[in-house]
Design an enzyme around this catalytic site. Structure first.
Site, PDB file in Angstrom:
ATOM      1  N   HIS A  31       0.857  -1.184   0.000  1.00  0.00           N
ATOM      2  CA  HIS A  31       0.000   0.000   0.000  1.00  0.00           C
ATOM      3  C   HIS A  31       0.894   1.235   0.000  1.00  0.00           C
ATOM      4  O   HIS A  31       2.125   1.125  -0.122  1.00  0.00           O
ATOM      5  CB  HIS A  31      -0.945  -0.030   1.203  1.00  0.00           C
ATOM      6  N   HIS A  34       4.039   1.331   2.238  1.00  0.00           N
ATOM      7  CA  HIS A  34       5.213   0.642   1.678  1.00  0.00           C
ATOM      8  C   HIS A  34       5.839   1.481   0.559  1.00  0.00           C
ATOM      9  O   HIS A  34       7.061   1.575   0.461  1.00  0.00           O
ATOM     10  CB  HIS A  34       4.812  -0.714   1.094  1.00  0.00           C
TER      11      HIS A  34
HETATM   12  P1  AMP Z   1       4.577  -5.106   6.573  1.00  0.00           P
HETATM   13  O1  AMP Z   1       4.452  -5.506   5.140  1.00  0.00           O
HETATM   14  O2  AMP Z   1       3.269  -4.763   7.220  1.00  0.00           O
HETATM   15  O3  AMP Z   1       5.422  -6.055   7.379  1.00  0.00           O
HETATM   16  O4  AMP Z   1       5.370  -3.747   6.576  1.00  0.00           O
HETATM   17  C1  AMP Z   1       6.606  -3.629   5.922  1.00  0.00           C
HETATM   18  C2  AMP Z   1       7.246  -2.315   6.318  1.00  0.00           C
HETATM   19  O5  AMP Z   1       6.375  -1.251   5.943  1.00  0.00           O
HETATM   20  C3  AMP Z   1       7.459  -2.205   7.833  1.00  0.00           C
HETATM   21  O6  AMP Z   1       8.694  -1.547   8.078  1.00  0.00           O
HETATM   22  C4  AMP Z   1       6.294  -1.363   8.252  1.00  0.00           C
HETATM   23  O7  AMP Z   1       6.534  -0.624   9.428  1.00  0.00           O
HETATM   24  C5  AMP Z   1       6.121  -0.443   7.067  1.00  0.00           C
HETATM   25  N1  AMP Z   1       4.761   0.091   7.039  1.00  0.00           N
HETATM   26  C6  AMP Z   1       3.607  -0.611   7.077  1.00  0.00           C
HETATM   27  N2  AMP Z   1       2.544   0.222   7.092  1.00  0.00           N
HETATM   28  C7  AMP Z   1       3.043   1.488   7.084  1.00  0.00           C
HETATM   29  C8  AMP Z   1       2.459   2.792   7.107  1.00  0.00           C
HETATM   30  N3  AMP Z   1       1.138   2.978   7.153  1.00  0.00           N
HETATM   31  N4  AMP Z   1       3.295   3.850   7.086  1.00  0.00           N
HETATM   32  C9  AMP Z   1       4.637   3.680   7.054  1.00  0.00           C
HETATM   33  N5  AMP Z   1       5.238   2.482   7.026  1.00  0.00           N
HETATM   34  C10 AMP Z   1       4.464   1.399   7.043  1.00  0.00           C
END
Ligand code: AMP
Length: 296
Positions: A31, A34
């Protein structure tokens, strides 16, 4: 389109001789949050590697590993638009072949909050992140503040183990409603997403109490819990005011690392969010990363 590589060997071959690599570890279903990490990496590195791996080691037995959303076409589209060069999409067997026996386990920052609610979670995170850092050997690795405790765990591990990488934290990207973007939001209907804004509203209530001069941690917490209690569907897991080492104190000081974190179960989904205690860190009440990208 970015190139997709599937195995550690292919990845090492593709990166051989690359001087400045930025790594963005994710679990996919990308999203705008990312995409913001990818763009930050794009701005600072010659090559941007995005890993997409739903890491089984960081899920508990009763958690959502099996139903976690997956869509590689969507991920390729978002990654291409944000400027990633290489997608590393391993299978669990590539990362954890037969005989795999090592765990990276932290004490301290990994113990309270999500560490207590999700036993073994941060061991899974630290182990896979160290593997990815060793595979990619990036100059910089990008993590979202959305997962504040995870960011603290990664920073601690990198410092403790002398991993030669710069860890870059990227501010949380939110929908216009205030809801932090998350792949898990895909589990929720439009009405449920609207009601899930209770988390960010609770955090803002704590910020408002702090701005009004409240420094007693229990009363700051209560300001957030009162808001959470207005939503019968929200079952709080924790709402805590912590310092940079994830420690709760009776009275808070003005350290800019102080943060309010919340986790709650809503409509069968576990949601987390956090904000700095001092909202003034964000000019005009807006975090620099607080974009309002609509739904992605
Ligand atoms: P995930 O795929 O949920 O494991 O997230 C991958 C990376 O994206 C991690 O470092 C998360 O902290 C970051 N991330 C996920 N959602 C957000 C968001 N809304 N804003 C900023 N970074 C995000």
């Amino acid at each position: 389109m970015p190139r997709v590589v599937r195995t550690p060997a292919e990845l090492r071959a593709a990166l051989r001789g690359q001087p400045s690599v930025g790594l963005v570890p994710t679990m996919g279903y990308l999203h705008t949050g990312h995409a913001t990490l990818i763009r930050a990496a794009r701005a600072e590195n010659a090559v941007v590697v995005l890993s997409v791996f739903v890491n089984p080691m960081q899920f508990g037995p009763k958690e959502d590993l099996a139903r976690y959303p997956r869509d590689l076409d969507r991920d390729l589209r978002v990654a291409a638009e944000a400027g990633a060069d290489l997608l590393f999409v391993p299978e669990a067997g590539d990362m954890y072949p037969t005989g795999f026996s090592t765990r990276v386990e932290l004490s301290g920052v990994s113990e309270p909050l999500d560490g207590a609610a999700r036993p073994g979670h941060f061991t899974g995170v630290a182990t896979v992140v160290l593997k990815l850092l060793n595979l990619v050997q990036p100059a910089r690795a990008y993590f979202g503040e959305k997962d504040w405790q995870q960011l603290a765990v990664v920073r601690r591990m990198v410092a403790d183990l002398n991993v030669p990488v710069e860890v870059v934290g990227v501010p949380t990207v939110r929908a216009e409603s205030g809801l932090a973007l998350s792949s898990r939001n895909a589990y929720l209907s439009a009405e449920e997403l609207e009601r899930a804004t209770v988390l960010s509203r609770a955090l803002r209530a704590v910020q408002a109490a702090y701005a009004g001069g409240e420094r007693d941690a229990a009363r700051l917490r209560q300001a957030g819990l009162d808001v959470l209690a207005t939503e019968p569907e929200a079952v709080p897991d924790y709402l805590a005011v912590v310092d940079g080492d994830m420690r709760e104190r009776d009275a808070v000081d003005d350290d800019p690392m102080n943060r309010v974190l919340v986790a709650a179960r809503m409509f069968g989904v576990r949601l987390i969010d956090n904000m700095p205690l001092d909202a003034r860190q964000h000019p005009g009440g807006q975090h620099p990363g607080d974009q309002h990208p609509g739904e992605l």
